[in-house]
Design a protein around this motif. Sequence first.
Motif, PDB file in Angstrom:
ATOM      1  N   GLN A  61      -9.952  10.580   4.572  1.00  0.00           N
ATOM      2  CA  GLN A  61      -8.858   9.613   4.572  1.00  0.00           C
ATOM      3  C   GLN A  61      -8.081   9.738   3.275  1.00  0.00           C
ATOM      4  O   GLN A  61      -8.664   9.807   2.190  1.00  0.00           O
ATOM      5  N   ARG A  62      -6.746   9.782   3.381  1.00  0.00           N
ATOM      6  CA  ARG A  62      -5.900   9.857   2.196  1.00  0.00           C
ATOM      7  C   ARG A  62      -6.022   8.566   1.390  1.00  0.00           C
ATOM      8  O   ARG A  62      -6.052   7.465   1.939  1.00  0.00           O
ATOM      9  N   ARG A  63      -6.077   8.700   0.063  1.00  0.00           N
ATOM     10  CA  ARG A  63      -6.149   7.529  -0.808  1.00  0.00           C
ATOM     11  C   ARG A  63      -4.751   7.210  -1.355  1.00  0.00           C
ATOM     12  O   ARG A  63      -4.015   8.112  -1.774  1.00  0.00           O
ATOM     13  N   VAL A  64      -4.405   5.938  -1.325  1.00  0.00           N
ATOM     14  CA  VAL A  64      -3.097   5.500  -1.815  1.00  0.00           C
ATOM     15  C   VAL A  64      -3.271   4.256  -2.667  1.00  0.00           C
ATOM     16  O   VAL A  64      -4.290   3.560  -2.603  1.00  0.00           O
ATOM     17  N   LEU A  65      -2.234   3.974  -3.476  1.00  0.00           N
ATOM     18  CA  LEU A  65      -2.181   2.760  -4.279  1.00  0.00           C
ATOM     19  C   LEU A  65      -1.042   1.900  -3.738  1.00  0.00           C
ATOM     20  O   LEU A  65       0.129   2.259  -3.861  1.00  0.00           O
ATOM     21  N   PRO A  66      -1.346   0.773  -3.102  1.00  0.00           N
ATOM     22  CA  PRO A  66      -0.284  -0.078  -2.553  1.00  0.00           C
ATOM     23  C   PRO A  66       0.623  -0.617  -3.657  1.00  0.00           C
ATOM     24  O   PRO A  66       0.170  -0.912  -4.766  1.00  0.00           O
ATOM     25  N   LEU A  67       1.898  -0.747  -3.339  1.00  0.00           N
ATOM     26  CA  LEU A  67       2.836  -1.336  -4.286  1.00  0.00           C
ATOM     27  C   LEU A  67       2.663  -2.854  -4.305  1.00  0.00           C
ATOM     28  O   LEU A  67       2.271  -3.464  -3.317  1.00  0.00           O
ATOM     29  N   VAL A  68       2.942  -3.450  -5.449  1.00  0.00           N
ATOM     30  CA  VAL A  68       2.921  -4.906  -5.585  1.00  0.00           C
ATOM     31  C   VAL A  68       4.363  -5.405  -5.576  1.00  0.00           C
ATOM     32  O   VAL A  68       5.252  -4.781  -6.149  1.00  0.00           O
ATOM     33  N   GLU A  69       4.599  -6.510  -4.871  1.00  0.00           N
ATOM     34  CA  GLU A  69       5.922  -7.125  -4.829  1.00  0.00           C
ATOM     35  C   GLU A  69       5.975  -8.290  -5.814  1.00  0.00           C
ATOM     36  O   GLU A  69       5.070  -9.116  -5.847  1.00  0.00           O
ATOM     37  N   VAL A  70       7.023  -8.344  -6.599  1.00  0.00           N
ATOM     38  CA  VAL A  70       7.233  -9.430  -7.558  1.00  0.00           C
ATOM     39  C   VAL A  70       8.549 -10.119  -7.214  1.00  0.00           C
ATOM     40  O   VAL A  70       9.587  -9.454  -7.079  1.00  0.00           O
ATOM     41  N   CYS A  71       8.503 -11.435  -7.054  1.00  0.00           N
ATOM     42  CA  CYS A  71       9.698 -12.212  -6.727  1.00  0.00           C
ATOM     43  C   CYS A  71       9.723 -13.461  -7.609  1.00  0.00           C
ATOM     44  O   CYS A  71       8.802 -14.277  -7.547  1.00  0.00           O
TER      45      CYS A  71
ATOM     46  N   TRP B 195      12.831  -0.542  -0.179  1.00  0.00           N
ATOM     47  CA  TRP B 195      11.971  -1.682   0.125  1.00  0.00           C
ATOM     48  C   TRP B 195      10.840  -1.314   1.083  1.00  0.00           C
ATOM     49  O   TRP B 195       9.742  -1.876   1.035  1.00  0.00           O
ATOM     50  N   ALA B 196      11.072  -0.360   1.981  1.00  0.00           N
ATOM     51  CA  ALA B 196      10.064   0.004   2.974  1.00  0.00           C
ATOM     52  C   ALA B 196       8.939   0.861   2.396  1.00  0.00           C
ATOM     53  O   ALA B 196       7.913   1.049   3.040  1.00  0.00           O
ATOM     54  N   HIS B 197       9.125   1.381   1.191  1.00  0.00           N
ATOM     55  CA  HIS B 197       8.088   2.206   0.559  1.00  0.00           C
ATOM     56  C   HIS B 197       6.914   1.309   0.159  1.00  0.00           C
ATOM     57  O   HIS B 197       7.077   0.377  -0.624  1.00  0.00           O
ATOM     58  N   SER B 198       5.750   1.594   0.683  1.00  0.00           N
ATOM     59  CA  SER B 198       4.632   0.656   0.559  1.00  0.00           C
ATOM     60  C   SER B 198       3.494   1.122  -0.331  1.00  0.00           C
ATOM     61  O   SER B 198       2.687   0.295  -0.758  1.00  0.00           O
ATOM     62  N   ALA B 199       3.387   2.416  -0.602  1.00  0.00           N
ATOM     63  CA  ALA B 199       2.223   2.884  -1.345  1.00  0.00           C
ATOM     64  C   ALA B 199       2.525   4.183  -2.075  1.00  0.00           C
ATOM     65  O   ALA B 199       3.387   4.965  -1.673  1.00  0.00           O
ATOM     66  N   THR B 200       1.778   4.404  -3.161  1.00  0.00           N
ATOM     67  CA  THR B 200       1.858   5.627  -3.953  1.00  0.00           C
ATOM     68  C   THR B 200       0.709   6.549  -3.570  1.00  0.00           C
ATOM     69  O   THR B 200      -0.454   6.129  -3.567  1.00  0.00           O
ATOM     70  N   SER B 201       1.023   7.774  -3.259  1.00  0.00           N
ATOM     71  CA  SER B 201      -0.034   8.739  -2.960  1.00  0.00           C
ATOM     72  C   SER B 201      -0.798   9.084  -4.232  1.00  0.00           C
ATOM     73  O   SER B 201      -0.208   9.356  -5.274  1.00  0.00           O
ATOM     74  N   LEU B 202      -2.122   9.062  -4.146  1.00  0.00           N
ATOM     75  CA  LEU B 202      -2.955   9.421  -5.288  1.00  0.00           C
ATOM     76  C   LEU B 202      -3.369  10.887  -5.258  1.00  0.00           C
ATOM     77  O   LEU B 202      -4.039  11.367  -6.170  1.00  0.00           O
TER      78      LEU B 202
END
Length: 270
Positions: A73-83, A45-52
């Motif tokens: 600056q490192r580029r990342v793709l934030p994760l989306v939460e679905v509930c 759950w604490a994982h927030s982003a994917t490294s590009l």
Amino acid sequence: MNHLLRELAPIPADGWQQIDDEARERLTTHLAARKMIDVAGPHGWAHSATSLGRTRRIDVPEAAREREALVRQRRVLPLVEVCVPFTVERAELDDAERGADDLELDDLDRAAAQVGLLENRAVFHGWPDAGIGGIIDASPYQHRTLGTDPQRYPHVVANAVDTLRCNGIGGPYALAINPDGHTAIVESTEHGGLLVLDHLRRALGGGRVKRTPGITGAVVLSLSGGDFTLELGQDLAVGYRHHDAGTLTLYLEESFSFRVREPDAAIVLD
């Protein structure tokens, strides 16, 4: 206690087991995209982003410009939460304690279908608000016309597979197709009595024809791996929200990102 708050729910262990088993079974039916792409994780759950694996150059603060410096600056793709919430009648859970193993969980089925639809659409059509690009928009090929006659599907799919092979994309391959198209395939036979489904599997090099809720049209894509990645933070799990005298409100939750690594590995069929 974690963020799912299951310990606060008035649900016995046997009840949770049945809910989890039912959720797993129903989600398997709807999560079609996962069976055709790479799945990384879950990372928690604490994982927030994917490294590009990329950076962007940014300016050096003015106070530190006396000597030449390069700042990235490192580029990342934030994760989306679905509930997606769903309800369970407390009477059903009471029956589970009495030994019932056939709980009525119709609202869970609705929630599972909605989760599958969201995830499948993110993979194939993208999700701009979440920064996710889909397979269909990324594909560089001219769209092919699948049409409405299932008898023609093997020919169209075979041509798409040939194009992928000519562009160095190995197989086997999959056909992701909307539910109506899949029904037409299953119900159709050719003049010799062979199922259209059998011809399609041969055209796909032994691959699969996958009913895919949420997709518009169809896509032929490689199953060789390394082309498309769904990265999971929290894999799908059931959590607790609140309850009253007669009903419990639970929810299905996940977090994910999706990346197209090789756009050439898919062809769109309208």
